[in-house]
Design an enzyme around this catalytic site. Sequence first.
Site, PDB file in Angstrom:
ATOM      1  N   PHE A 247      29.161 -22.663   9.873  1.00  0.00           N
ATOM      2  CA  PHE A 247      29.313 -22.439  11.319  1.00  0.00           C
ATOM      3  C   PHE A 247      28.212 -23.091  12.146  1.00  0.00           C
ATOM      4  O   PHE A 247      28.400 -23.349  13.323  1.00  0.00           O
ATOM      5  CB  PHE A 247      29.326 -20.922  11.612  1.00  0.00           C
ATOM      6  CG  PHE A 247      27.946 -20.298  11.657  1.00  0.00           C
ATOM      7  CD1 PHE A 247      27.183 -20.355  12.813  1.00  0.00           C
ATOM      8  CD2 PHE A 247      27.400 -19.685  10.536  1.00  0.00           C
ATOM      9  CE1 PHE A 247      25.900 -19.809  12.848  1.00  0.00           C
ATOM     10  CE2 PHE A 247      26.128 -19.135  10.570  1.00  0.00           C
ATOM     11  CZ  PHE A 247      25.374 -19.200  11.728  1.00  0.00           C
TER      12      PHE A 247
ATOM     13  N   LYS B 172      37.836 -28.427   6.074  1.00  0.00           N
ATOM     14  CA  LYS B 172      38.009 -26.973   6.261  1.00  0.00           C
ATOM     15  C   LYS B 172      36.775 -26.521   7.038  1.00  0.00           C
ATOM     16  O   LYS B 172      35.712 -26.268   6.473  1.00  0.00           O
ATOM     17  CB  LYS B 172      38.074 -26.279   4.897  1.00  0.00           C
ATOM     18  CG  LYS B 172      38.788 -24.939   4.863  1.00  0.00           C
ATOM     19  CD  LYS B 172      38.244 -23.890   5.797  1.00  0.00           C
ATOM     20  CE  LYS B 172      37.037 -23.156   5.259  1.00  0.00           C
ATOM     21  NZ  LYS B 172      36.474 -22.198   6.265  1.00  0.00           N
TER      22      LYS B 172
ATOM     23  N   GLU C 112      35.449 -20.847   9.975  1.00  0.00           N
ATOM     24  CA  GLU C 112      36.449 -20.081  10.731  1.00  0.00           C
ATOM     25  C   GLU C 112      35.850 -19.479  11.998  1.00  0.00           C
ATOM     26  O   GLU C 112      36.562 -18.898  12.812  1.00  0.00           O
ATOM     27  CB  GLU C 112      37.086 -18.998   9.850  1.00  0.00           C
ATOM     28  CG  GLU C 112      36.144 -17.927   9.323  1.00  0.00           C
ATOM     29  CD  GLU C 112      35.389 -18.327   8.046  1.00  0.00           C
ATOM     30  OE1 GLU C 112      35.028 -19.505   7.896  1.00  0.00           O
ATOM     31  OE2 GLU C 112      35.159 -17.434   7.212  1.00  0.00           O
TER      32      GLU C 112
ATOM     33  N   SER D 237      25.928 -21.354   2.603  1.00  0.00           N
ATOM     34  CA  SER D 237      24.876 -20.529   1.994  1.00  0.00           C
ATOM     35  C   SER D 237      24.810 -20.781   0.482  1.00  0.00           C
ATOM     36  O   SER D 237      25.782 -21.227  -0.135  1.00  0.00           O
ATOM     37  CB  SER D 237      25.170 -19.062   2.284  1.00  0.00           C
ATOM     38  OG  SER D 237      26.454 -18.739   1.796  1.00  0.00           O
TER      39      SER D 237
ATOM     40  N   CYS E 138      19.645 -25.161   9.172  1.00  0.00           N
ATOM     41  CA  CYS E 138      19.150 -25.236   7.789  1.00  0.00           C
ATOM     42  C   CYS E 138      17.806 -25.934   7.737  1.00  0.00           C
ATOM     43  O   CYS E 138      17.128 -25.881   6.727  1.00  0.00           O
ATOM     44  CB  CYS E 138      20.158 -25.968   6.916  1.00  0.00           C
ATOM     45  SG  CYS E 138      20.361 -27.657   7.444  1.00  0.00           S
TER      46      CYS E 138
ATOM     47  N   GLU F 153      16.525 -16.025   2.948  1.00  0.00           N
ATOM     48  CA  GLU F 153      16.848 -16.829   4.129  1.00  0.00           C
ATOM     49  C   GLU F 153      17.356 -15.862   5.196  1.00  0.00           C
ATOM     50  O   GLU F 153      18.317 -15.130   4.957  1.00  0.00           O
ATOM     51  CB  GLU F 153      17.941 -17.848   3.802  1.00  0.00           C
ATOM     52  CG  GLU F 153      18.332 -18.670   5.018  1.00  0.00           C
ATOM     53  CD  GLU F 153      19.479 -19.650   4.763  1.00  0.00           C
ATOM     54  OE1 GLU F 153      20.467 -19.268   4.118  1.00  0.00           O
ATOM     55  OE2 GLU F 153      19.376 -20.800   5.234  1.00  0.00           O
TER      56      GLU F 153
HETATM   57  P1  NAD Z   1      28.867 -19.671   4.432  1.00  0.00           P
HETATM   58  O1  NAD Z   1      28.412 -19.980   3.055  1.00  0.00           O
HETATM   59  O2  NAD Z   1      29.158 -18.254   4.775  1.00  0.00           O
HETATM   60  O3  NAD Z   1      30.211 -20.494   4.779  1.00  0.00           O
HETATM   61  C1  NAD Z   1      30.300 -21.878   4.581  1.00  0.00           C
HETATM   62  C2  NAD Z   1      31.753 -22.244   4.333  1.00  0.00           C
HETATM   63  O4  NAD Z   1      32.205 -21.597   3.154  1.00  0.00           O
HETATM   64  C3  NAD Z   1      32.685 -21.805   5.464  1.00  0.00           C
HETATM   65  O5  NAD Z   1      33.629 -22.822   5.702  1.00  0.00           O
HETATM   66  C4  NAD Z   1      33.333 -20.555   4.914  1.00  0.00           C
HETATM   67  O6  NAD Z   1      34.641 -20.357   5.392  1.00  0.00           O
HETATM   68  C5  NAD Z   1      33.359 -20.799   3.422  1.00  0.00           C
HETATM   69  N1  NAD Z   1      33.229 -19.551   2.640  1.00  0.00           N
HETATM   70  C6  NAD Z   1      32.578 -18.420   2.998  1.00  0.00           C
HETATM   71  N2  NAD Z   1      32.665 -17.494   2.027  1.00  0.00           N
HETATM   72  C7  NAD Z   1      33.375 -18.051   1.016  1.00  0.00           C
HETATM   73  C8  NAD Z   1      33.781 -17.592  -0.266  1.00  0.00           C
HETATM   74  N3  NAD Z   1      33.481 -16.373  -0.719  1.00  0.00           N
HETATM   75  N4  NAD Z   1      34.498 -18.431  -1.045  1.00  0.00           N
HETATM   76  C9  NAD Z   1      34.814 -19.662  -0.615  1.00  0.00           C
HETATM   77  N5  NAD Z   1      34.447 -20.150   0.604  1.00  0.00           N
HETATM   78  C10 NAD Z   1      33.724 -19.361   1.404  1.00  0.00           C
HETATM   79  O7  NAD Z   1      27.765 -20.291   5.412  1.00  0.00           O
HETATM   80  P2  NAD Z   1      27.663 -20.123   6.987  1.00  0.00           P
HETATM   81  O8  NAD Z   1      27.216 -18.741   7.293  1.00  0.00           O
HETATM   82  O9  NAD Z   1      28.873 -20.655   7.652  1.00  0.00           O
HETATM   83  O10 NAD Z   1      26.472 -21.160   7.299  1.00  0.00           O
HETATM   84  C11 NAD Z   1      25.116 -20.826   7.209  1.00  0.00           C
HETATM   85  C12 NAD Z   1      24.538 -21.256   5.879  1.00  0.00           C
HETATM   86  O11 NAD Z   1      24.705 -22.658   5.692  1.00  0.00           O
HETATM   87  C13 NAD Z   1      23.037 -21.014   5.796  1.00  0.00           C
HETATM   88  O12 NAD Z   1      22.741 -20.516   4.528  1.00  0.00           O
HETATM   89  C14 NAD Z   1      22.440 -22.401   5.980  1.00  0.00           C
HETATM   90  O13 NAD Z   1      21.171 -22.597   5.408  1.00  0.00           O
HETATM   91  C15 NAD Z   1      23.465 -23.241   5.300  1.00  0.00           C
HETATM   92  N6  NAD Z   1      23.377 -24.627   5.738  1.00  0.00           N
HETATM   93  C16 NAD Z   1      22.818 -25.515   4.886  1.00  0.00           C
HETATM   94  C17 NAD Z   1      22.672 -26.848   5.262  1.00  0.00           C
HETATM   95  C18 NAD Z   1      22.050 -27.843   4.338  1.00  0.00           C
HETATM   96  O14 NAD Z   1      22.070 -29.018   4.656  1.00  0.00           O
HETATM   97  N7  NAD Z   1      21.510 -27.449   3.206  1.00  0.00           N
HETATM   98  C19 NAD Z   1      23.139 -27.255   6.520  1.00  0.00           C
HETATM   99  C20 NAD Z   1      23.731 -26.320   7.362  1.00  0.00           C
HETATM  100  C21 NAD Z   1      23.844 -24.998   6.955  1.00  0.00           C
END
Ligand code: NAD
Length: 494
Positions: free
Chosen positions: A149, A173, A176, A226, A281, A379
């Site tokens: 997000f 994808k 959401e 994450s 991030c 985090e």
């Molecule tokens: P998230 O892991 O909750 O979601 C990321 C994606 O995975 C979304 O599209 C979501 O719909 C999907 N998802 C969520 N739960 C899932 C599951 N159980 N099974 C399959 N798919 C699932 O992350 P977020 O809250 O949207 O974003 C924040 C996180 O992203 C933070 O941890 C941040 O550090 C990380 N991030 C990392 C970088 C990087 O370059 N390393 C860059 C941006 C964000």
Amino acid sequence: MNQITHWINGAFDRDKPERTGDIFNPATGAITGSLAFGNAATVDTAVSAATAAFSDWRHSSLTKRTQVLFAFRELVAKNKEKIAALITAEHGKILSDAAGEVTRGLEVVEFACGIPHLLKGGFSEEVSTGVDVYSIRQALGPVAIISPFNFPAMVPMWFFPVAIACGNSVIVKPSEKDPSAVMFFAQLWKEAGLPDGVFNVVHGDKEVVDALLTHPGIKSISFVGSTPIARYIYETGTKAGKRVQALGGAKNHMVVLPDSDLELAADAAINAGFGSAGERCMAISAIVAVEPIGNALVARIKSRMAHIVTGDGTKGCDMGPLVTAVHRDKVAAYIGAGAKEGATVVVDGRELKVEGDGFFLGPTLLDHVTPTMSVYSDEIFGPVLSVIRVNTYDEALNLVNSHQYGNGTAIFTNDGGAARRFQNEVEVGMVGINVGIPVPMAYYSFGGWKNSLFGDSHAHGSEGVHFFTRGKVVTSRWLDPSHGGINLGFPQND
Ligand code: NAD
């Protein structure tokens, strides 16, 4: 109410969804949209469209692909303010930050415009008598991009311009929570002349992600999110035989040595700690102050924090809300846990009051944080800066290297030798020297180490081109025309 649905084969999907999700404006707490959640059948339809489009797109000339990319670049640049407004309305970050993320994404499109150069192979003449060897890189097929997000425009743009330029078709994808920027890109691609089916968008949650991870038509997965989900994506995707790059969470340390310019360091701490409400991030969340400058640094950061205006991102504030009420409450709970575990709460963001139902939390500064506290080990992904005080450079380095995450880090010092040693010794993927947020330019690659990345390819730059293509080496022998070749007056060999 805004109804958002999938984009498949150059058109909106008109089927009634079995499940939907709410979209919020984090600044007001109001529900502003309804998002269609797909399932395995939606993914199957998108993969069929992407597979059909791939067979033509991979054979389109480099000139044609470059023309489409240039046109897309112009359209995104022209619509930057509009895209920024879509981001702010669903994510909450302030408008200038949102426009900034579009600019950083555009840089990847500009990088991908150079694809004819980037795809050039190697050639070795006469490796044996009459034998030449050369290498080519070819597209993979339909590829999937699953994004978080916090950068609803920039993170998908780390991948899709390069993937498309290399000749692949794409299924995105988006998160959401804020899918509208990607939907807008879909329409801009069409306007730019990209053939239908090369860029598709499916929405949803785990159900759709699992279908992408296991669908035999999908050749690679680019994931950002994450760490627990990144690990799951990597393990499941690779088990299904796919190429996977899964970028995870972060806990970025900023080491401040006693000889540093403390004004510069304090400015960087504010920008890197509270920009986008810490939902980056590459946000700095742990400041490692090497004594004796701890008190002086904390005082400077505290005085700057008094000027941060938190509020609606469309109204000229410095910091917007957090993305959801649940996330705001989780971050606030970390502040409480830090205080309970013995940290000094220098500035408490929980005291901020903003009128209305937005998901606000003020900037927070914790001092005397220790490695065993949850505010340090986890985090938090919110506007919370923790200061850890140490006595030596070695202690500081050891802290950074012992942490499970290794996304970004920064060192502040006026000693070039110390900075050089740090860049060599630190176990982190992206390093800033007197730079608080060292996000690499598009022609370098973005990615962390340790639990911040699963897989071995970073995003964009040469690693991006490598990820979205597979290599082939041709060893060829063409006999001299004297061996019965076409008679154009060459001497014939009896
Ligand atoms: P998230 O892991 O909750 O979601 C990321 C994606 O995975 C979304 O599209 C979501 O719909 C999907 N998802 C969520 N739960 C899932 C599951 N159980 N099974 C399959 N798919 C699932 O992350 P977020 O809250 O949207 O974003 C924040 C996180 O992203 C933070 O941890 C941040 O550090 C990380 N991030 C990392 C970088 C990087 O370059 N390393 C860059 C941006 C964000």
